[in-house]
Design a protein around this motif. Sequence first.
Motif: not given
Length: 382
Positions: A210-233
């Motif tokens: 129920t925090d910023a990494y759960g619930g709506p789609i935008e929150h559930r996708a957050r960790l994946l997108l953070e990982v992809m940003q870090a890996v590409t950088e």
Amino acid sequence: MTSTASTSLLFQPLRVGAWALPHRVVMAPLTRNRAPGQLPNALMATYYAQRADPRDGAALIISEATPVCPEGHGYADTPGLHSPEQVQAWRAVTDAVHAAGGLIVAQLWHVGRISHTALQPGGQAPVAPSAVRAQAKTYLIETVDGQRVGRFVEVSQPRALRLDELPGIVQAYAQAARNALDAGFDGVEVHAANGYLLDQFLRRGSNLRTDAYGGPIEHRARLLLEVMQAVTEAIGPDRVGLRLSPVTPANDAWDDEPQPLFEYVVRQLAPMGLAYLHIIEGQTGGARDFQQGAQPFDYAALRRAYRDAGGRGAWMVNNGYDRALAEQALAQGADLVAFGRPFISNPDLTRRLREGLPLTEPDRRTFYGGGPTGYTDYPRAP
């Protein structure tokens, strides 16, 4: 009318990110459980080198899934990419692939809840988005009467990751990407498919946060997108791919609205400039028409969402492909086709596809664990 090898898109070259591929046949990642001590070895180097010459093997090899941290392991004898010893040991594998003329990327993996306490540091519980045990099994190897014997067991009850632990997960992926280049890999593929950690965060069935990494789609996708940003950088986007499996039930993966979920994900990925997206269609290793939710999944719409958002990475398809189906997919807009199990028993798969030669069927009894039998002893076509 079946196209000839000279006219088939499957055998035409393609620029993919940082790599110039001579054709479109990719070797999919295949877990084989032949790395005792979580270290790559000479037998693995032989196995990958056998499939590396692009004249008869893969244009690009995606390595077996490779954990990014000690907690990321969930199956016995899988090689990691998180210690100096592992980086050094992988170098022999990548050197062998390059000596054969091939290219290889490391698939970066964190299994999340698909693990067992016997495989976790200190016998701790596996980590997950939420403390929801998967209806799934994992693979352990035990010594019985002096012999190493493998068996499948139920996964352990996980614990939910704390919010303050998530930045460490992101950094583990970024460091593993840097380790991959240090080990001689040509790039990486982030594994966000098949019910493992990043996929667990995406799906309602495993993510009850129920925090910023759960619930709506935008929150559930957050960790994946953070990982992809870090890996590409960390290593540059032109050396990074990503694997997704929108509707597979593998490892108890479930979401009742996969279409909007994955269309959101690919739209967010589009500006990152990835080398490719690798899409498993249907049930991993099973029915291509498997569906979750009320409607069949529309893979063409998924690709359009990615392209319309500016995504220019190659579109790689996977699951149950033969030559005819591969040519059809390429004609309809795919760029690459990944073959998994056929590469186990046909190290010269590309030649066999090109020349219409029969394929050798793999021995399923030798898929996981063991030695050369069913691993490096499959012959090439005469």
